[in-house]
Design an enzyme around this catalytic site. Structure first.
Site, PDB file in Angstrom:
ATOM      1  N   GLY A   8       5.796   2.137 -11.494  1.00 42.64           N
ATOM      2  CA  GLY A   8       7.077   2.274 -10.817  1.00 42.64           C
ATOM      3  C   GLY A   8       7.944   1.044 -10.961  1.00 42.64           C
ATOM      4  O   GLY A   8       8.421   0.489  -9.970  1.00 42.64           O
ATOM      5  N   SER A   9       8.200   0.635 -12.193  1.00 47.64           N
ATOM      6  CA  SER A   9       8.831  -0.676 -12.414  1.00 47.64           C
ATOM      7  C   SER A   9      10.156  -0.609 -13.157  1.00 47.64           C
ATOM      8  O   SER A   9      10.535  -1.549 -13.844  1.00 47.64           O
ATOM      9  CB  SER A   9       7.862  -1.587 -13.178  1.00 47.64           C
ATOM     10  OG  SER A   9       7.257  -0.929 -14.268  1.00 47.64           O
ATOM     11  N   THR A  10      10.879   0.487 -13.000  1.00 41.88           N
ATOM     12  CA  THR A  10      12.188   0.584 -13.652  1.00 41.88           C
ATOM     13  C   THR A  10      13.312   0.045 -12.780  1.00 41.88           C
ATOM     14  O   THR A  10      14.457  -0.055 -13.227  1.00 41.88           O
ATOM     15  CB  THR A  10      12.510   2.037 -14.043  1.00 41.88           C
ATOM     16  OG1 THR A  10      12.462   2.871 -12.871  1.00 41.88           O
ATOM     17  CG2 THR A  10      11.507   2.557 -15.065  1.00 41.88           C
ATOM     18  N   SER A  28       3.136  -2.358   2.898  1.00 40.08           N
ATOM     19  CA  SER A  28       4.383  -2.562   3.614  1.00 40.08           C
ATOM     20  C   SER A  28       4.076  -3.006   5.031  1.00 40.08           C
ATOM     21  O   SER A  28       2.983  -2.747   5.555  1.00 40.08           O
ATOM     22  CB  SER A  28       5.180  -1.246   3.659  1.00 40.08           C
ATOM     23  OG  SER A  28       6.251  -1.318   4.581  1.00 40.08           O
ATOM     24  N   GLY A  74      14.121  -2.204  -8.637  1.00 42.95           N
ATOM     25  CA  GLY A  74      13.633  -2.745  -7.375  1.00 42.95           C
ATOM     26  C   GLY A  74      12.523  -3.765  -7.489  1.00 42.95           C
ATOM     27  O   GLY A  74      12.488  -4.595  -8.408  1.00 42.95           O
ATOM     28  N   ILE A  75      11.588  -3.700  -6.544  1.00 46.85           N
ATOM     29  CA  ILE A  75      10.481  -4.658  -6.484  1.00 46.85           C
ATOM     30  C   ILE A  75       9.645  -4.586  -7.754  1.00 46.85           C
ATOM     31  O   ILE A  75       9.244  -5.619  -8.312  1.00 46.85           O
ATOM     32  CB  ILE A  75       9.612  -4.401  -5.241  1.00 46.85           C
ATOM     33  CG1 ILE A  75      10.383  -4.753  -3.964  1.00 46.85           C
ATOM     34  CG2 ILE A  75       8.320  -5.210  -5.313  1.00 46.85           C
ATOM     35  CD1 ILE A  75       9.669  -4.370  -2.681  1.00 46.85           C
ATOM     36  N   GLY A  76       9.376  -3.388  -8.242  1.00 46.13           N
ATOM     37  CA  GLY A  76       8.548  -3.243  -9.444  1.00 46.13           C
ATOM     38  C   GLY A  76       9.157  -3.921 -10.651  1.00 46.13           C
ATOM     39  O   GLY A  76       8.460  -4.607 -11.414  1.00 46.13           O
ATOM     40  N   TYR A  79       5.267   8.064   5.562  1.00 44.53           N
ATOM     41  CA  TYR A  79       5.328   6.863   4.715  1.00 44.53           C
ATOM     42  C   TYR A  79       4.385   5.792   5.247  1.00 44.53           C
ATOM     43  O   TYR A  79       3.592   5.213   4.490  1.00 44.53           O
ATOM     44  CB  TYR A  79       6.758   6.341   4.669  1.00 44.53           C
ATOM     45  CG  TYR A  79       6.908   4.999   3.985  1.00 44.53           C
ATOM     46  CD1 TYR A  79       6.874   4.890   2.605  1.00 44.53           C
ATOM     47  CD2 TYR A  79       7.093   3.835   4.731  1.00 44.53           C
ATOM     48  CE1 TYR A  79       7.014   3.662   1.976  1.00 44.53           C
ATOM     49  CE2 TYR A  79       7.243   2.598   4.112  1.00 44.53           C
ATOM     50  CZ  TYR A  79       7.202   2.522   2.733  1.00 44.53           C
ATOM     51  OH  TYR A  79       7.337   1.296   2.124  1.00 44.53           O
TER      52      TYR A  79
END
Length: 264
Positions: free
Chosen positions: A14-16, A141, A18-20, A154
Protein backbone atom coordinates in the site's frame (compact mmCIF):
# COMPACT_ATOMS: atom_id res chain seq x y z
CA UNK A 1 23.57 7.88 13.24
CA UNK A 2 23.83 6.98 9.56
CA UNK A 3 21.33 4.40 8.41
CA UNK A 4 22.65 2.40 5.47
CA UNK A 5 20.38 -0.23 3.92
CA UNK A 6 22.53 -0.80 0.84
CA UNK A 7 22.11 -4.39 -0.35
CA UNK A 8 18.77 -4.86 1.41
CA UNK A 9 15.48 -5.41 -0.40
CA UNK A 10 12.21 -4.00 0.90
CA UNK A 11 8.53 -4.41 0.12
CA UNK A 12 6.09 -1.75 1.30
CA UNK A 13 2.45 -2.73 0.89
CA UNK A 14 0.00 0.00 0.00
CA UNK A 15 2.73 2.45 -0.91
CA UNK A 16 1.40 4.57 -3.77
CA UNK A 17 0.53 7.46 -1.43
CA UNK A 18 0.56 8.66 2.15
CA UNK A 19 2.54 6.94 4.88
CA UNK A 20 3.41 3.98 2.65
CA UNK A 21 4.92 6.17 -0.05
CA UNK A 22 6.87 8.16 2.54
CA UNK A 23 8.27 4.93 4.01
CA UNK A 24 9.20 3.60 0.57
CA UNK A 25 10.96 6.88 -0.21
CA UNK A 26 12.77 6.82 3.14
CA UNK A 27 13.99 3.26 2.64
CA UNK A 28 15.15 4.06 -0.90
CA UNK A 29 16.99 7.12 0.40
CA UNK A 30 18.80 4.82 2.85
CA UNK A 31 19.96 2.62 -0.03
CA UNK A 32 17.43 -0.22 -0.02
CA UNK A 33 16.01 -1.62 -3.24
CA UNK A 34 12.31 -0.95 -2.77
CA UNK A 35 9.18 -2.52 -4.24
CA UNK A 36 6.05 -0.40 -4.02
CA UNK A 37 2.59 -1.90 -4.32
CA UNK A 38 -0.85 -0.61 -5.23
CA UNK A 39 -4.07 -1.85 -6.74
CA UNK A 40 -3.56 -0.30 -10.18
CA UNK A 41 -0.56 -0.14 -12.48
CA UNK A 42 -1.01 3.59 -13.05
CA UNK A 43 -0.80 4.34 -9.32
CA UNK A 44 2.26 2.11 -8.99
CA UNK A 45 3.95 3.81 -11.95
CA UNK A 46 3.23 7.25 -10.49
CA UNK A 47 4.72 6.22 -7.13
CA UNK A 48 7.86 4.89 -8.80
CA UNK A 49 8.29 8.17 -10.70
CA UNK A 50 7.79 10.18 -7.50
CA UNK A 51 10.49 8.24 -5.66
CA UNK A 52 12.90 8.35 -8.60
CA UNK A 53 12.42 12.11 -8.87
CA UNK A 54 12.93 12.74 -5.16
CA UNK A 55 15.66 10.17 -4.51
CA UNK A 56 18.27 10.34 -7.28
CA UNK A 57 19.68 6.91 -8.07
CA UNK A 58 16.90 5.10 -6.20
CA UNK A 59 16.43 1.41 -6.92
CA UNK A 60 12.66 1.06 -7.06
CA UNK A 61 10.12 -1.10 -8.86
CA UNK A 62 6.50 -2.01 -8.28
CA UNK A 63 3.79 -4.63 -8.33
CA UNK A 64 0.12 -3.95 -9.02
CA UNK A 65 -2.09 -6.29 -6.99
CA UNK A 66 -5.09 -6.18 -4.65
CA UNK A 67 -3.49 -7.29 -1.41
CA UNK A 68 -6.89 -7.47 0.25
CA UNK A 69 -7.28 -10.83 -1.49
CA UNK A 70 -5.34 -14.08 -1.30
CA UNK A 71 -4.87 -13.91 -5.08
CA UNK A 72 -3.32 -10.45 -4.86
CA UNK A 73 -0.91 -11.51 -2.13
CA UNK A 74 0.06 -14.59 -4.15
CA UNK A 75 0.75 -12.40 -7.18
CA UNK A 76 3.10 -10.18 -5.18
CA UNK A 77 4.85 -13.25 -3.79
CA UNK A 78 5.14 -14.72 -7.30
CA UNK A 79 6.82 -11.59 -8.61
CA UNK A 80 8.88 -10.95 -5.46
CA UNK A 81 9.61 -14.28 -3.72
CA UNK A 82 11.96 -12.82 -1.09
CA UNK A 83 12.72 -9.62 0.75
CA UNK A 84 14.78 -8.46 3.72
CA UNK A 85 12.34 -5.81 4.94
CA UNK A 86 8.54 -6.13 4.89
CA UNK A 87 6.37 -3.16 5.79
CA UNK A 88 2.73 -4.19 6.20
CA UNK A 89 1.19 -0.80 5.57
CA UNK A 90 -1.80 -1.42 3.29
CA UNK A 91 -5.03 -0.48 5.02
CA UNK A 92 -8.40 1.20 4.75
CA UNK A 93 -10.49 3.28 7.13
CA UNK A 94 -13.97 4.73 7.08
CA UNK A 95 -15.97 6.49 9.78
CA UNK A 96 -19.28 4.64 10.07
CA UNK A 97 -21.85 4.29 12.85
CA UNK A 98 -21.56 0.91 14.56
CA UNK A 99 -25.15 -0.11 13.79
CA UNK A 100 -24.56 0.58 10.09
CA UNK A 101 -21.44 -1.60 9.80
CA UNK A 102 -22.52 -4.67 7.84
CA UNK A 103 -21.06 -8.16 7.90
CA UNK A 104 -19.47 -7.43 4.53
CA UNK A 105 -17.87 -4.28 5.98
CA UNK A 106 -16.36 -6.23 8.87
CA UNK A 107 -15.03 -8.90 6.54
CA UNK A 108 -13.62 -6.39 4.04
CA UNK A 109 -11.75 -4.45 6.72
CA UNK A 110 -10.37 -7.67 8.17
CA UNK A 111 -9.25 -8.96 4.77
CA UNK A 112 -7.45 -5.75 3.80
CA UNK A 113 -6.03 -4.59 7.11
CA UNK A 114 -5.27 -7.91 8.79
CA UNK A 115 -5.13 -10.83 6.38
CA UNK A 116 -2.88 -9.00 3.91
CA UNK A 117 -0.30 -8.67 6.67
CA UNK A 118 -0.79 -12.26 7.83
CA UNK A 119 -0.35 -13.71 4.36
CA UNK A 120 2.70 -11.65 3.46
CA UNK A 121 4.40 -12.10 6.83
CA UNK A 122 3.77 -15.85 6.81
CA UNK A 123 5.62 -16.12 3.50
CA UNK A 124 8.46 -13.60 3.80
CA UNK A 125 9.32 -14.36 7.44
CA UNK A 126 10.38 -17.89 6.49
CA UNK A 127 13.10 -16.67 4.13
CA UNK A 128 14.23 -14.07 6.67
CA UNK A 129 14.52 -16.78 9.32
CA UNK A 130 16.61 -18.97 7.01
CA UNK A 131 18.96 -16.05 6.27
CA UNK A 132 18.94 -15.04 9.96
CA UNK A 133 18.18 -11.39 9.19
CA UNK A 134 15.03 -9.50 8.50
CA UNK A 135 12.70 -6.71 9.51
CA UNK A 136 8.91 -6.97 9.61
CA UNK A 137 6.67 -4.07 10.56
CA UNK A 138 2.93 -3.81 11.01
CA UNK A 139 1.38 -0.37 10.66
CA UNK A 140 -1.10 -0.24 13.51
CA UNK A 141 -2.58 2.95 14.95
CA UNK A 142 -3.35 4.76 18.17
CA UNK A 143 -6.86 3.54 17.35
CA UNK A 144 -5.67 0.08 18.37
CA UNK A 145 -5.61 1.36 21.95
CA UNK A 146 -8.16 4.18 21.80
CA UNK A 147 -10.86 2.36 19.84
CA UNK A 148 -12.75 5.12 18.00
CA UNK A 149 -16.50 4.95 18.47
CA UNK A 150 -16.96 6.31 14.96
CA UNK A 151 -15.11 3.37 13.34
CA UNK A 152 -15.02 0.37 15.63
CA UNK A 153 -14.30 -1.97 12.73
CA UNK A 154 -11.11 -0.06 11.91
CA UNK A 155 -9.93 -0.02 15.53
CA UNK A 156 -10.49 -3.76 15.77
CA UNK A 157 -8.18 -4.43 12.83
CA UNK A 158 -5.41 -2.26 14.26
CA UNK A 159 -5.60 -4.05 17.60
CA UNK A 160 -5.38 -7.32 15.69
CA UNK A 161 -2.23 -6.44 13.76
CA UNK A 162 -0.54 -5.23 16.92
CA UNK A 163 -1.32 -8.57 18.54
CA UNK A 164 0.00 -10.49 15.53
CA UNK A 165 3.16 -8.40 15.56
CA UNK A 166 3.92 -9.30 19.17
CA UNK A 167 3.14 -12.98 18.59
CA UNK A 168 5.26 -13.24 15.45
CA UNK A 169 8.18 -11.62 17.26
CA UNK A 170 7.97 -14.48 19.76
CA UNK A 171 7.76 -17.05 16.97
CA UNK A 172 11.03 -15.65 15.61
CA UNK A 173 12.73 -15.54 19.01
CA UNK A 174 16.49 -16.03 18.90
CA UNK A 175 16.82 -15.15 15.23
CA UNK A 176 18.11 -12.02 13.55
CA UNK A 177 14.58 -11.13 12.48
CA UNK A 178 12.76 -8.37 14.34
CA UNK A 179 9.02 -7.72 14.28
CA UNK A 180 7.44 -4.51 15.48
CA UNK A 181 4.25 -2.48 15.25
CA UNK A 182 4.22 1.24 14.47
CA UNK A 183 1.30 3.25 15.86
CA UNK A 184 0.70 6.55 14.06
CA UNK A 185 -1.92 9.04 15.15
CA UNK A 186 -3.82 11.32 12.76
CA UNK A 187 -1.39 11.78 9.90
CA UNK A 188 -1.60 13.88 6.77
CA UNK A 189 -1.93 10.92 4.44
CA UNK A 190 -4.06 10.93 1.31
CA UNK A 191 -7.21 9.72 3.06
CA UNK A 192 -6.91 12.00 6.08
CA UNK A 193 -5.89 14.90 3.84
CA UNK A 194 -9.08 14.48 1.80
CA UNK A 195 -11.13 14.34 4.98
CA UNK A 196 -9.53 17.53 6.31
CA UNK A 197 -10.05 19.27 2.97
CA UNK A 198 -13.75 18.44 3.14
CA UNK A 199 -13.96 19.73 6.72
CA UNK A 200 -12.20 22.94 5.70
CA UNK A 201 -14.69 23.53 2.90
CA UNK A 202 -17.66 22.81 5.17
CA UNK A 203 -16.38 25.11 7.93
CA UNK A 204 -15.04 27.80 5.63
CA UNK A 205 -11.57 27.71 7.20
CA UNK A 206 -8.04 26.87 6.04
CA UNK A 207 -6.93 23.25 5.92
CA UNK A 208 -4.37 23.95 8.66
CA UNK A 209 -7.08 25.32 10.92
CA UNK A 210 -9.41 22.46 10.03
CA UNK A 211 -6.70 19.97 10.96
CA UNK A 212 -6.06 21.65 14.28
CA UNK A 213 -9.81 21.73 15.00
CA UNK A 214 -10.10 18.03 14.14
CA UNK A 215 -7.37 17.12 16.61
CA UNK A 216 -8.84 19.28 19.38
CA UNK A 217 -12.33 17.88 18.89
CA UNK A 218 -11.54 14.24 18.15
CA UNK A 219 -8.14 13.62 19.78
CA UNK A 220 -8.04 16.19 22.62
CA UNK A 221 -5.34 14.28 24.54
CA UNK A 222 -2.82 14.98 21.74
CA UNK A 223 0.29 16.60 23.13
CA UNK A 224 1.53 17.98 19.83
CA UNK A 225 -1.98 19.32 19.07
CA UNK A 226 -1.67 18.85 15.32
CA UNK A 227 -1.81 16.29 12.56
CA UNK A 228 1.56 14.64 11.92
CA UNK A 229 3.38 14.63 8.60
CA UNK A 230 3.86 11.31 6.81
CA UNK A 231 7.64 11.77 6.97
CA UNK A 232 7.48 11.81 10.77
CA UNK A 233 6.01 8.31 10.73
CA UNK A 234 8.37 7.17 7.98
CA UNK A 235 11.39 8.20 10.04
CA UNK A 236 10.41 5.72 12.76
CA UNK A 237 9.85 2.99 10.20
CA UNK A 238 13.21 3.51 8.51
CA UNK A 239 14.99 3.34 11.85
CA UNK A 240 13.21 0.09 12.78
CA UNK A 241 14.29 -1.35 9.42
CA UNK A 242 17.92 -0.57 10.13
CA UNK A 243 20.71 -2.72 11.61
CA UNK A 244 20.85 -0.20 14.47
CA UNK A 245 17.40 -1.35 15.67
CA UNK A 246 18.54 -4.95 16.22
CA UNK A 247 17.48 -5.04 19.90
CA UNK A 248 14.00 -3.63 19.27
CA UNK A 249 11.46 -6.39 18.65
CA UNK A 250 8.01 -7.28 19.87
CA UNK A 251 7.43 -3.59 20.50
CA UNK A 252 4.66 -1.13 19.68
CA UNK A 253 6.37 2.13 18.74
CA UNK A 254 4.07 5.12 19.01
CA UNK A 255 4.24 8.06 16.61
CA UNK A 256 0.90 9.48 17.68
CA UNK A 257 1.82 12.77 19.26
CA UNK A 258 1.05 11.66 22.80
CA UNK A 259 -2.66 10.92 22.21
CA UNK A 260 -2.50 7.67 24.17
CA UNK A 261 -2.38 8.92 27.76
CA UNK A 262 0.04 6.37 29.21
CA UNK A 263 3.80 6.29 29.68
CA UNK A 264 4.15 2.58 28.81
Amino acid sequence: MKIDLTGKTAIVSGSTAGIGLAIAKGLANAGAAVTVTGRTQSRVDDAIKTIENQVPGASVDGVAADLGTAEGCNELIRQKPDCDILINNVGIFEPKPFFDITDDDWQHFFDVNVMSAVRLSRHYAQGMKERDWGRIQFLSSESALNIPSEMVHYGMTKTAVQSISRGLAKVLSGTGVTVNAVLPGPTNSEGVGNMISNIAREQGVSEEEAGANFVKENRPSSIIQRIADVEEVANMSVYLASPQASATTGAALRVEGGIVDTMA
